[in-house]
Design an enzyme around this catalytic site. Structure first.
Site, PDB file in Angstrom:
ATOM      1  N   HIS A   1      20.928  20.027  61.714  1.00  0.00           N
ATOM      2  CA  HIS A   1      19.808  19.324  62.570  1.00  0.00           C
ATOM      3  C   HIS A   1      18.607  20.163  62.350  1.00  0.00           C
ATOM      4  O   HIS A   1      18.727  21.262  62.292  1.00  0.00           O
ATOM      5  CB  HIS A   1      20.420  19.106  64.013  1.00  0.00           C
ATOM      6  CG  HIS A   1      19.373  18.382  64.790  1.00  0.00           C
ATOM      7  ND1 HIS A   1      18.224  19.026  65.238  1.00  0.00           N
ATOM      8  CD2 HIS A   1      19.296  17.176  65.268  1.00  0.00           C
ATOM      9  CE1 HIS A   1      17.374  18.385  65.855  1.00  0.00           C
ATOM     10  NE2 HIS A   1      18.128  17.094  66.014  1.00  0.00           N
TER      11      HIS A   1
ATOM     12  N   VAL B   1      16.498  21.568  64.086  1.00  0.00           N
ATOM     13  CA  VAL B   1      16.201  23.087  64.958  1.00  0.00           C
ATOM     14  C   VAL B   1      17.145  23.625  64.520  1.00  0.00           C
ATOM     15  O   VAL B   1      17.035  24.851  65.029  1.00  0.00           O
ATOM     16  CB  VAL B   1      16.358  22.449  66.444  1.00  0.00           C
ATOM     17  CG1 VAL B   1      15.335  21.460  66.834  1.00  0.00           C
ATOM     18  CG2 VAL B   1      17.733  22.210  66.656  1.00  0.00           C
ATOM     19  N   LYS B   2      18.273  23.587  63.693  1.00  0.00           N
ATOM     20  CA  LYS B   2      19.189  24.834  63.377  1.00  0.00           C
ATOM     21  C   LYS B   2      18.477  25.655  62.202  1.00  0.00           C
ATOM     22  O   LYS B   2      17.374  25.275  62.115  1.00  0.00           O
ATOM     23  CB  LYS B   2      20.533  24.172  62.876  1.00  0.00           C
ATOM     24  CG  LYS B   2      20.970  23.009  64.219  1.00  0.00           C
ATOM     25  CD  LYS B   2      21.425  23.804  65.516  1.00  0.00           C
ATOM     26  CE  LYS B   2      21.600  22.969  66.915  1.00  0.00           C
ATOM     27  NZ  LYS B   2      22.969  22.036  66.712  1.00  0.00           N
ATOM     28  N   ILE B   3      19.359  26.607  61.722  1.00  0.00           N
ATOM     29  CA  ILE B   3      18.858  27.416  61.082  1.00  0.00           C
ATOM     30  C   ILE B   3      18.619  26.943  59.346  1.00  0.00           C
ATOM     31  O   ILE B   3      17.588  27.520  58.693  1.00  0.00           O
ATOM     32  CB  ILE B   3      19.816  28.728  60.895  1.00  0.00           C
ATOM     33  CG1 ILE B   3      19.797  29.392  62.135  1.00  0.00           C
ATOM     34  CG2 ILE B   3      19.539  29.780  59.711  1.00  0.00           C
ATOM     35  CD1 ILE B   3      20.932  30.259  62.459  1.00  0.00           C
TER      36      ILE B   3
END
Ligand code: PLP
Length: 383
Positions: A185, A187-189
């Site tokens: 997603h 917002v993930k890294i």
């Protein structure tokens, strides 16, 4: 607004996606297996199964481990709802293990006590899902030792922890678990827009998860109940889903993966800077030294005066700082409360939640933006 998390998309990322759009395959082509192999190699494991989300990966991981009706799945109350919902999708019952207040992760000691009680009552879990909250690995050696003693399987929810290490090994290497799940997603890294992957050392589990992500259908004769009618033949041998990742997503993921170490390095740098910039304030800060191998998906502070949390949160939002709270304890969600969970069932989780605020942290965050966050927080605390 300085967001709490955000993706970093370069011209190379865009070109990788455009190349796929001009190619023969938009789905079920070469990019997905290339991404799977690259990510598995990055983690130091053998198999990757790319899917449409980490939620889908958790679901098929549970199914591949045989979770079903009459079984129990245990996880931590401080996680995104998906880590628990995957058990419900399989018809299993879900329970929670309280957190270690120092790491915010599922506490191995609490787990052991709960396992002893469950053993006496004959309701041991089939699957336990430790979540590497904020990007910091759980104590996997301890949880693995308990799995050997009590006979449960382990899925690591590493949605926050791609690029993190634990005791010298990459999260996802599979030394202490059956399957590890990542989320992409934005917002993930690293991101694929939506997307997730299950990685494992176990070829059979990987093959089963690949079948489950595509309707439970196989073209492999060794999995069929009778000889194929001809070259067109396939069999649906169980009920699966369409959880496939597209070629566009995989190409983006493969391109992003090349910058994983840079992303994590910048996150670690920002976390260390927060630590010194925020020292001396009435806050409980994460333990940066013992978190050295964390991927730092989140930087969570806890207000010592929890009665001011909502007010400080509001004042930061007003100042254009996109703070967030990770997470509302899952067992207090109405859907879970209706199953009989008491609000105060997990006191460590409740105490953590009462003071928690996630500050903005993302790889492209500038030192100046970080300075703005710190200044706004100081103003909010002083008012
Ligand atoms: C983001 C997240 C998920 C779900 O990921 P999706 O890819 O959005 O399905 C699951 N567990 C945790 C801990 C997460 O942070």
């Amino acid at each position: 607004m300085i967001p709490y998390g955000r993706q970093d998309i370069t011209e190379d990322d865009i070109q990788a996606v455009v190349d796929v759009l001009k190619s023969d395959f938009l789905t079920q082509g070469p990019a997905v297996p290339a991404f799977e192999q690259a990510l598995a190699a990055t983690c130091g494991t053998q198999e990757g199964v790319a899917v449409s989300s980490a939620t889908a990966a958790l679901h098929i991981a549970c199914l591949a481990l045989g979770l079903g009706e009459g079984d129990w799945l245990w996880t931590t109350p401080i996680t995104f709802v998906a880590s628990a919902n995957c058990g419900l999708y399989c018809g299993a019952q879900v329970d929670f293990v309280d957190i270690d207040p120092l790491t915010f992760n599922l506490c191995p000691k609490q787990l052991e006590l709960k396992l002893l009680k469950a053993e006496a009552e004959g309701c041991l879990p089939k699957v336990v899902i430790p979540v590497h909250l904020t990007g910091r690995s759980c104590d996997m050696a301890a949880i693995h030792a308990l799995s050997q003693r009590f006979g449960f399987r382990i899925i690591e929810d590493a949605s926050h922890a791609i690029g993190a290490s634990h005791a010298g090994s990459r999260v996802g290497c599979g030394q202490y678990s059956d399957i590890t799940v990542f989320s992409f997603h934005p917002v993930k890294i690293i991101t694929t827009a939506e997307g997730g992957m299950a990685v494992t050392r176990n070829k059979d589990l990987a093959q089963h998860m690949r079948r489950l992500r595509s309707h439970g259908v196989t073209r492999d004769e060794s999995e069929m109940t009778r000889a194929p009618d001809g070259g067109w033949y396939y069999q649906q041998v169980e009920l699966g889903f369409n959880y496939r990742m597209t070629e566009l997503q995989a190409a983006l993921g493969l391109s992003q993966l090349q910058r994983l170490d840079d992303f994590v390095q910048r996150r670690r740098e920002l976390a260390a800077q927060y630590q010194s910039l925020l020292s001396g304030l009435p806050l409980t800060l994460p333990n940066v030294e013992s978190d050295a191998d964390s991927a730092w998906h989140l930087y969570v502070i806890q207000l010592q005066d929890t009665s001011r949390r909502a007010e400080v949160f509001e004042s930061l939002r007003q100042a254009g700082i996109g703070v967030n709270v990770h997470y509302i304890p899952v067992h207090t969600q109405p859907h879970y409360e209706a199953m009989g969970f008491r609000q105060d069932a997990f006191p460590k989780a409740q105490a953590y939640y009462a003071g928690a605020i996630s500050l903005p942290l993302f790889a492209t965050m500038t030192d100046q933006q970080q300075g703005e966050v710190v200044a706004a927080l100081k103003t909010a605390l002083a008012s």
